[in-house]
Design an enzyme around this catalytic site. Structure first.
Site, PDB file in Angstrom:
ATOM      1  N   TYR B 434      21.956  27.775  27.902  1.00 33.44           N
ATOM      2  CA  TYR B 434      21.182  28.880  27.566  1.00 33.44           C
ATOM      3  C   TYR B 434      19.655  28.614  27.718  1.00 33.44           C
ATOM      4  O   TYR B 434      19.341  27.805  28.150  1.00 33.44           O
ATOM      5  CB  TYR B 434      21.870  29.411  26.266  1.00 33.44           C
ATOM      6  CG  TYR B 434      21.453  28.472  24.912  1.00 33.44           C
ATOM      7  CD1 TYR B 434      20.509  27.263  25.004  1.00 33.44           C
ATOM      8  CD2 TYR B 434      22.015  28.959  23.873  1.00 33.44           C
ATOM      9  CE1 TYR B 434      20.549  26.701  23.687  1.00 33.44           C
ATOM     10  CE2 TYR B 434      22.325  28.161  22.450  1.00 33.44           C
ATOM     11  CZ  TYR B 434      21.013  26.974  22.656  1.00 33.44           C
ATOM     12  OH  TYR B 434      21.114  26.418  21.619  1.00 33.44           O
ATOM     13  N   GLU B 435      18.841  29.859  27.397  1.00 32.02           N
ATOM     14  CA  GLU B 435      17.489  29.832  27.676  1.00 32.02           C
ATOM     15  C   GLU B 435      17.121  29.421  29.186  1.00 32.02           C
ATOM     16  O   GLU B 435      15.831  28.841  29.444  1.00 32.02           O
ATOM     17  CB  GLU B 435      16.800  28.995  26.609  1.00 32.02           C
ATOM     18  CG  GLU B 435      15.578  29.157  26.090  1.00 32.02           C
ATOM     19  CD  GLU B 435      15.277  30.631  25.449  1.00 32.02           C
ATOM     20  OE1 GLU B 435      16.352  30.916  24.851  1.00 32.02           O
ATOM     21  OE2 GLU B 435      14.352  31.313  25.499  1.00 32.02           O
TER      22      GLU B 435
END
Lengths: 577, 577
Positions: B434-435
């Protein structure tokens, strides 16, 4: 989830163009050729793809459960097992004397690849059963053999191996389970075992446990361990097996993965068992089957890697994100992105070389058992002993890393359960641990296998590799593998006579270096054989080149690290950790 | 499971002996010194160890659930959140203008480390809230700021970031959520978002979603995306927030890990929202907070690595298996075995260098915001931009690998849930995804960060490193890091002006090489500072030496692989995968 495509084309390529299968079989007097072998694998692959692959996700979700003290496997598993056995897949490589088909071990190992690729939890049932059969075959009395082997070979009954206790895992010297002799020649087994794969199930039929325990007069340590056959159902007066033995499932282990596989805590409460082999020689009897079992676990890592590759490649060819490299088109399928290809190529370069190396090692195991010349048998046996820890540990390490990379191709969609990618990661993880952790494998390689015959076995292996590299001179992969082999020979020499700490400090990195060279060797043989125009040949040459340029260079850092020795690892006091 | 010991001694060592914290704060006119900082960290550490660590395993088992369309977090989470907020931990580094404490970001990042170490699922609540606050602070109208920031800063309300859609993950150009202007200046938001962390919960208070969507007249692609503030509860006539907005949790994602964290599929059905920043400039507004968010995700990997190290070291000092190296004693604790130490040292060499590098980068972020000299601010900002993808990707990759190694120390006991080691592995895995996936981070480093200021930023960074290495001449770690830096400089030059394919082929290996050099740099600084007799100093020198001898040598293989270029990766046609 995409369907699973059994790698039959690759098997056929290896059998006919790389491994000289027909010649090897002829030498051993086996009446099986590459066409028959490929046909068997194709049929096996169909069963795995059509029956076991669709059960895999569901098996993970439902898991095996304990209901009223008995294991309930996930919906569909019992039916699949009965069909699997009825079609003869449980008996593929077993001894015809007990109903087996006697097909070569290389077919068994590749069947194991497809089993792991499609349903590792399921694949452990036949795997454990086969292991138990081998120990019984090699060490049990004729009566036990005649009684237990036929239904186990056919798959009517299954087997389980009960070694580990909560205080005795890697170090079996510490095990405490007791065996008390009864007047009738049987023994009463009492103790608790943990991590017992396939310890119970609802497939029907008997479950034959091989249990390590201590006799009353046993010496301390590993020299006081004996092996016992302890069936779930004992024989009754009519020759049936209907009497419940005093053993029970205490609990199912709650695990990271292989949820469909019932990994049991087993309680033996004076359970009736019979000695297998000599008293106090149980560990040796257990190790009889270790090579084949460890090769099987290695191929589990490879199987999951291959399956996860197929899913990731399928997804990468469909998923639209981002623009083409020149910025002109978008969105494009992510297979166009170099970093996605890099991940896929990492997996594939391992899987295809590993498949070849597993096949080569399996053929040596066949030679070790069936070659007419005793010297050849001994030579093959030594090579299998050398390669076994490499296949077990490196394949499961690369296998796990492969599953992680395949999951990464899916981005966030790989982290959720939907696509099954996170299951591959969770399932693959166990293979690095069981059947001897990969650290133990590495110590086996460095501490026991390198010194075999005063180092002559490993030198003989290097000479074999060298010969094939020389024969492929001119290929980039051959030149790069030769450089890596030189590094490996250097650190091998430096480890001669190493103490336990020096061996332990080097072992894991050494095994990985050994595996890289072995895979480079197989890529060299494959690339040399793949000089035609067929797409498979072109792909082999391309992936060989990738392996040479992007994966083999890791050899340098490993060699430097190994050469650093143990001082830096042992410098800190235990309390400083 | 062992209790968690916050690494306060290490923080103090870094603040006072390595990073020059007091001088840096004085330069920025901040009235906080190392003693105060350590006291804050100690208090934070107590809360993490005593409140959040004990909830972690249970949170994984119970998980967040959807009950009647609303999220029910695991028992204890809501109470913990209220206590966390009441003690001021949600507002540590926030702007005092909105009720924050304005403490330096380095303390925030190390608090984030302890949050991830003890309860990653929980830590995402304050993390996401802080991210949302930063975007609002930088881009929203004064009215929105005055309304939403104070309760979000205090932790009475929380925040969530709604970017991803099922067809638009890495490539936000593809997103389809629509925003239709209403007469009152608000917008009606309609669409479905997936993977929304902290999208709903039962902590009480409002939940402020920042949603990316397209205005009716929006251009196609990323230049047509706007950012909207969409609260779960809308303001009523009395100034309360009691009116349910037209948004709902469609489902909770079923994930590999972070089970306690409610990762939502969110449906916005004409939900009322307000524009944050300029129309069509939503992506830029979102990226405002990206550096801090990505540093936070990087430190999540490190936090879990540090926690898993503590568990594994604790276990290794208790678990009895095997004999001493000389064979004389047995069973011994497994900390005596070289291979177990190797695994622990791999983790520790990463964690301590990473903690230092994160601290250094956080101090640069503080400088970028608070230094009185604009040129210094710009310089610091560029260094943060350069290091951010390295911290995010390398720390989460090493973090995951660390959790896997720590699990391996436990053998079979690591694979079952009991000890919590497999949870670390499952939880750590998300941070690589993620990110911005780690592949995306690597492309950011190579494609965007290396070319900054015509290459002057990265050259400036190398010069900084070089200076510290020169100052520590005579230390082995300095000499080895200099060799690795030379390799890194070589491949950096070769990547200048690289096309997309060449960059993509190199990026992940390049980032890892960059991280190894950066960690070598930090080990050099730590070893140079640790020339005293204290046990911590001795341990620093020993681990620095381990890093130099066993981990830095990977640099060689990476450099060779990077130099191989893209041809070998792009050789196969897409259909051949």
């Amino acid at each position: 989830m995409f369907s699973y495509v059994p790698p039959i084309d690759d098997y056929r390529f290896l059998l006919t163009e790389v491994l000289g299968f027909d010649r090897a079989m002829a030498e051993m007097g086996k009446e099986v050729d590459a066409d028959l072998a490929a046909a068997v694998l194709e049929e096996a692959g169909r069963m795995c793809a059509d029956r076991l692959h669709p059960l895999n996700r569901h098996g993970d979700e439902e898991g095996s459960r304990l209901v009223d003290g008995l294991v309930k496997t996930p919906e569909g598993f019992a039916d699949a097992w009965r069909d699997f056995a009825a079609a003869g897949w449980a008996s593929l490589s077993a001894d015809p004397a007990y109903g087996g088909q006697g097909l070569p071990f290389i077919l068994q190992l590749w069947l194991d690849e497809m089993l792991a690729a499609t349903n590792l939890s399921f694949g452990l049932f036949p795997g454990l059963t086969r292991g138990a059969c081998e120990a019984i075959m090699a060490h049990a009395s004729d009566f036990l053999k005649a009684t237990y082997l036929p239904p186990m070979v056919s798959g009517e009954w299954t087997g389980a191996m009960a070694l580990t206790e909560s205080g005795a895992g890697t170090d079996l010297a510490l095990l405490k389970t007791k065996a008390a002799p009864d007047a009738d020649g049987s023994y009463a087994i009492t103790g608790q075992k943990i991590f017992i794969s396939s310890g119970d199930h609802d497939f029907g039929g008997n479950i034959v446990h091989l249990v390590l325990a201590r006799l009353p007069d046993a010496p301390a340590g590993v020299k006081g361990i004996s092996l016992f056959l302890v069936p779930k159902y004992l024989p009754d007066a009519d020759g049936g097996f209907t009497i419940r033995n005093s053993m029970s499932v205490g609990a199912l282990e709650k695990k990271m993965g292989i949820h469909a596989q019932p990994t049991c805590v087993m309680n033996y409460d004076g359970a009736t068992g019979w000695l297998v082999g000599e008293p106090h020689k149980g560990l040796a009897a257990m190790f009889t089957m270790m090579n084949a079992e460890r090769l099987m676990v290695g191929i589990q890592g490879l199987g999951i890697a291959g399956a996860s590759y197929q899913q990731a490649a399928g997804y990468a060819k469909e998923r639209l994100q981002g623009r083409s490299a020149d910025g002109a088109r978008g969105p494009v399928t992510i297979i166009e992105h170099a970093d996605v290809r890099r991940m896929l190529l990492n997996i594939r370069a391992f899987v295809e070389a590993g498949r070849a190396l597993a096949g080569w090692t399996a053929l040596q195991l066949d030679r070790a058992h069936h070659h007419p010349d005793a010297a050849e048998r001994a030579r093959a046996d030594a090579l299998v002993a050398l390669l076994t820890p490499v296949v077990k540990a490196a394949f499961t390490d690369f296998g796990f890393e492969s599953a992680v990379q395949a999951q990464q191709v899916f981005g966030g969609h790989g982290y959720i359960r939907e696509w099954g990618m996170e299951q591959y990661v969770r399932d693959a993880r166990i293979a690095q641990i069981y059947e001897g952790t990969n650290g133990v494998q590495a110590m086996d390689l460095v501490g026991r296998k390198l010194p075999m015959a005063g180092g002559a076995v490993v030198e003989g292996f290097f000479a074999l590799v060298e010969m094939d590299l020389a024969a492929a001179e001119g290929l980039n992969i051959a030149a790069k593998t030769r450089e890596a082999l030189a590094l490996l020979r250097g650190v091998t020499a430096s480890l001669r006579g190493a103490g336990t700490e020096a061996a332990g400090a080097a072992a894991v990195d050494y095994l990985r270096l050994f595996a890289l060279v072995s895979m480079g060797w197989m890529w060299t043989r494959m690339a040399a054989a793949a000089q035609g125009d067929a797409p498979l040949h072109g792909a082999k040459r391309a992936v060989a080149d990738y392996f040479a340029q992007r994966m083999l260079p890791q050899a340098q850092g490993l060699a430097v690290g190994i050469a650093a020795g143990e001082a830096t690892i042992m410098a800190l006091g235990a309390e400083a950790f």
